[in-house]
Enzyme design. Structure first.
Site, PDB file in Angstrom:
ATOM      1  N   CYS A   1       0.834  -1.214   0.000  1.00 18.87           N
ATOM      2  CA  CYS A   1       0.000   0.000   0.000  1.00 18.87           C
ATOM      3  C   CYS A   1       0.864   1.258   0.000  1.00 18.87           C
ATOM      4  O   CYS A   1       0.602   2.209  -0.749  1.00 18.87           O
ATOM      5  CB  CYS A   1      -0.923  -0.025   1.214  1.00 18.87           C
ATOM      6  SG  CYS A   1      -0.102  -0.471   2.756  1.00 18.87           S
TER       7      CYS A   1
ATOM      8  N   HIS B   1      -2.567   5.347   6.584  1.00 20.91           N
ATOM      9  CA  HIS B   1      -1.185   5.811   6.746  1.00 20.91           C
ATOM     10  C   HIS B   1      -1.135   7.295   6.332  1.00 20.91           C
ATOM     11  O   HIS B   1      -1.953   7.742   5.529  1.00 20.91           O
ATOM     12  CB  HIS B   1      -0.229   5.096   5.795  1.00 20.91           C
ATOM     13  CG  HIS B   1      -0.191   3.602   5.904  1.00 20.91           C
ATOM     14  ND1 HIS B   1       0.214   2.942   7.031  1.00 20.91           N
ATOM     15  CD2 HIS B   1      -0.465   2.642   4.988  1.00 20.91           C
ATOM     16  CE1 HIS B   1       0.188   1.620   6.800  1.00 20.91           C
ATOM     17  NE2 HIS B   1      -0.229   1.422   5.574  1.00 20.91           N
TER      18      HIS B   1
HETATM   19  P1  NAD Z   1      -5.512 -10.900   6.104  1.00 18.40           P
HETATM   20  O1  NAD Z   1      -4.939 -11.578   7.276  1.00 18.40           O
HETATM   21  O2  NAD Z   1      -6.586  -9.877   6.312  1.00 18.40           O
HETATM   22  O3  NAD Z   1      -6.116 -11.963   5.082  1.00 18.40           O
HETATM   23  C1  NAD Z   1      -5.399 -13.088   4.717  1.00 18.40           C
HETATM   24  C2  NAD Z   1      -6.382 -14.234   4.479  1.00 18.40           C
HETATM   25  O4  NAD Z   1      -5.662 -15.385   4.044  1.00 18.40           O
HETATM   26  C3  NAD Z   1      -7.158 -14.638   5.727  1.00 18.40           C
HETATM   27  O5  NAD Z   1      -8.487 -14.889   5.352  1.00 18.40           O
HETATM   28  C4  NAD Z   1      -6.459 -15.935   6.163  1.00 18.40           C
HETATM   29  O6  NAD Z   1      -7.353 -16.780   6.861  1.00 18.40           O
HETATM   30  C5  NAD Z   1      -6.088 -16.508   4.817  1.00 18.40           C
HETATM   31  N1  NAD Z   1      -5.004 -17.488   4.851  1.00 18.40           N
HETATM   32  C6  NAD Z   1      -4.066 -17.709   5.797  1.00 18.40           C
HETATM   33  N2  NAD Z   1      -3.235 -18.701   5.412  1.00 18.40           N
HETATM   34  C7  NAD Z   1      -3.655 -19.107   4.197  1.00 18.40           C
HETATM   35  C8  NAD Z   1      -3.226 -20.103   3.283  1.00 18.40           C
HETATM   36  N3  NAD Z   1      -2.181 -20.891   3.563  1.00 18.40           N
HETATM   37  N4  NAD Z   1      -3.893 -20.240   2.133  1.00 18.40           N
HETATM   38  C9  NAD Z   1      -4.964 -19.458   1.832  1.00 18.40           C
HETATM   39  N5  NAD Z   1      -5.418 -18.493   2.677  1.00 18.40           N
HETATM   40  C10 NAD Z   1      -4.779 -18.340   3.842  1.00 18.40           C
HETATM   41  O7  NAD Z   1      -4.286 -10.268   5.304  1.00 18.40           O
HETATM   42  P2  NAD Z   1      -4.319  -9.026   4.333  1.00 18.40           P
HETATM   43  O8  NAD Z   1      -4.217  -7.780   5.145  1.00 18.40           O
HETATM   44  O9  NAD Z   1      -5.421  -9.161   3.354  1.00 18.40           O
HETATM   45  O10 NAD Z   1      -2.902  -9.184   3.630  1.00 18.40           O
HETATM   46  C11 NAD Z   1      -2.708 -10.052   2.516  1.00 18.40           C
HETATM   47  C12 NAD Z   1      -1.480  -9.608   1.761  1.00 18.40           C
HETATM   48  O11 NAD Z   1      -1.705  -8.278   1.292  1.00 18.40           O
HETATM   49  C13 NAD Z   1      -0.185  -9.550   2.579  1.00 18.40           C
HETATM   50  O12 NAD Z   1       0.898  -9.828   1.725  1.00 18.40           O
HETATM   51  C14 NAD Z   1      -0.126  -8.099   3.012  1.00 18.40           C
HETATM   52  O13 NAD Z   1       1.180  -7.666   3.290  1.00 18.40           O
HETATM   53  C15 NAD Z   1      -0.663  -7.425   1.753  1.00 18.40           C
HETATM   54  N6  NAD Z   1      -1.219  -6.094   1.982  1.00 18.40           N
HETATM   55  C16 NAD Z   1      -1.978  -5.840   3.069  1.00 18.40           C
HETATM   56  C17 NAD Z   1      -2.437  -4.559   3.266  1.00 18.40           C
HETATM   57  C18 NAD Z   1      -3.246  -4.191   4.485  1.00 18.40           C
HETATM   58  O14 NAD Z   1      -3.114  -3.090   4.959  1.00 18.40           O
HETATM   59  N7  NAD Z   1      -4.058  -5.046   5.007  1.00 18.40           N
HETATM   60  C19 NAD Z   1      -2.162  -3.549   2.332  1.00 18.40           C
HETATM   61  C20 NAD Z   1      -1.443  -3.870   1.183  1.00 18.40           C
HETATM   62  C21 NAD Z   1      -0.955  -5.154   1.023  1.00 18.40           C
END
Ligand code: NAD
Length: 337
Positions: A140, A220
């Site tokens: 992000c 942020h």
């Molecule tokens: P999150 O924890 O909200 O969601 C992740 C999901 O994946 C959950 O539903 C979890 O149960 C599931 N999960 C866990 N292990 C798994 C597996 N082995 N196989 C399939 N699903 C599985 O996380 P998020 O915030 O959505 O982040 C996901 C990615 O996006 C990360 O790389 C994070 O760094 C990136 N990201 C997050 C944000 C943010 O602010 N939330 C912003 C930009 C990028």
């Protein structure tokens, strides 16, 4: 119609699923989750076929009254492209699965850059991802920095970027990160990882970044100083930035003084989940002193990468060029405040 699999249905995955559904040239082939919870319930309510990310946990879904279509491997096999939105580091361990079925994959910014052939930001390097097998949509914060750097670099040339990133401590649903009450230099060493991450998109930009974490969940906030290659007028910079669909110049007259009112504004204009897909730049903060440009921008961590994932899907499948894809994504999602 591109069949898109979404592996990991949390903060990012559920938003990407809804954005895919809004596209005329894409359909959600299914979403995979590790365990039943409220997000699994709402996925089913929305009509997304649900798959078990861990095959031997399928019965836990049945116990919760949720029917799964099969293991995630079936979903990956059937899809044209998979968006991996699993927690940081898990995407890399899923790579083998995607390779096994020859399904191009899009990873998120929590993965190391070397998981993919290309780190991606639609405004900056869409063409590099065309027909690539493994693409990483940058984080992000890196997305927010790249969208701003691209027009400045093209129009004025950049000598140096200095950015201080005041980062939210966790997302609203990340209760495990709190309760919290502190202000942390994070990392305390310089630069933070964000500068090197921007260099995965702009290898030649000289950038130093410092990071802090604060007890907030909304957004942020970046404080930026960009030294340009020539002296510029602040009004000209504002005009330049106003032309960019994924940059929102907050008008002074809106009286929006922080992330709280920004999110309130997003709710008022009917944004799903109160999402702000655009960088939110305070117009009156855009100031210049000779070649130095200063501004503040707020970045909605939960949503700014969502349109980037949609464009990455079109890039890896060769479905459209950058201008076509970005225009279609912007129009279908309603981007541009
Ligand atoms: P999150 O924890 O909200 O969601 C992740 C999901 O994946 C959950 O539903 C979890 O149960 C599931 N999960 C866990 N292990 C798994 C597996 N082995 N196989 C399939 N699903 C599985 O996380 P998020 O915030 O959505 O982040 C996901 C990615 O996006 C990360 O790389 C994070 O760094 C990136 N990201 C997050 C944000 C943010 O602010 N939330 C912003 C930009 C990028």
């Amino acid at each position: 119609m591109l069949q898109v699999a979404i592996n990991g249905y949390g903060t990012i995955g559920k938003r990407v699923a809804d954005a895919v559904r809004a596209q005329p040239d894409m359909a959600v082939a299914g979403v995979a989750k590790t365990r039943p919870n409220f997000e699994a319930e709402t996925a089913v309510e929305r009509g997304y076929p649900l798959y078990a990310a861990v095959a031997d946990r399928a019965e836990r879904f049945a116990e919760a009254g949720l029917e799964v279509e099969g293991p995630v491997a079936d979903l990956v096999a059937a899809a044209d492209v998979v968006v991996d939105a699993t927690p940081s580091g898990i995407g890399a361990s899923n790579k083998e699965l995607y390779q096994e079925y020859d399904t191009p994959a899009i990873y998120q910014g929590g993965e190391d850059a070397d998981v993919a052939d290309v780190s991606f930001n639609a405004r900056s390097n869409y063409a590099d991802a065309i027909d690539a097998e493994h693409v990483r949509v940058v984080s992000c914060n890196t997305t927010g920095l790249s969208r701003l750097i691209a027009p400045l670099s093209e129009t004025y040339g950049i000598e140096k970027v200095r950015a201080t990133l005041v980062r939210r401590g966790g997302d609203p649903g990340q209760t495990s990160r709190g309760p919290i009450n502190d202000i942390l230099p994070d990392p305390v060493t310089i630069p933070s990882h964000h500068g090197p991450d921007v260099n995965t998109i702009f290898p030649d930009v000289d950038i130093d970044t410092m990071g802090l974490k604060v007890p907030a969940t909304l957004m942020h906030t970046h404080s930026l100083n960009v030294t340009l290659e020539s002296a510029v007028d602040a009004a000209d910079v504002r005009d330049l930035l106003a032309e960019e669909d994924r940059l929102f110049l907050i008008p002074e007259t809106f009286d929006i003084d922080g992330a709280g009112k920004l999110k309130e504004y997003a709710d008022d204009v009917g944004r799903p989940r109160g999402d702000l897909w655009e960088n939110c730049i305070w117009a009156e903060s855009v100031s210049t002193e000779g070649r130095d440009l200063y501004c503040f921008q707020a970045i909605h961590q939960e949503s700014d990468v969502v349109p980037e994932n949609i464009d990455a899907i079109r890039a890896v499948t060769g479905a459209a060029d950058a201008a076509e894809s970005v225009a279609r994504t912007n129009e279908t999602m309603g981007i541009g405040l």
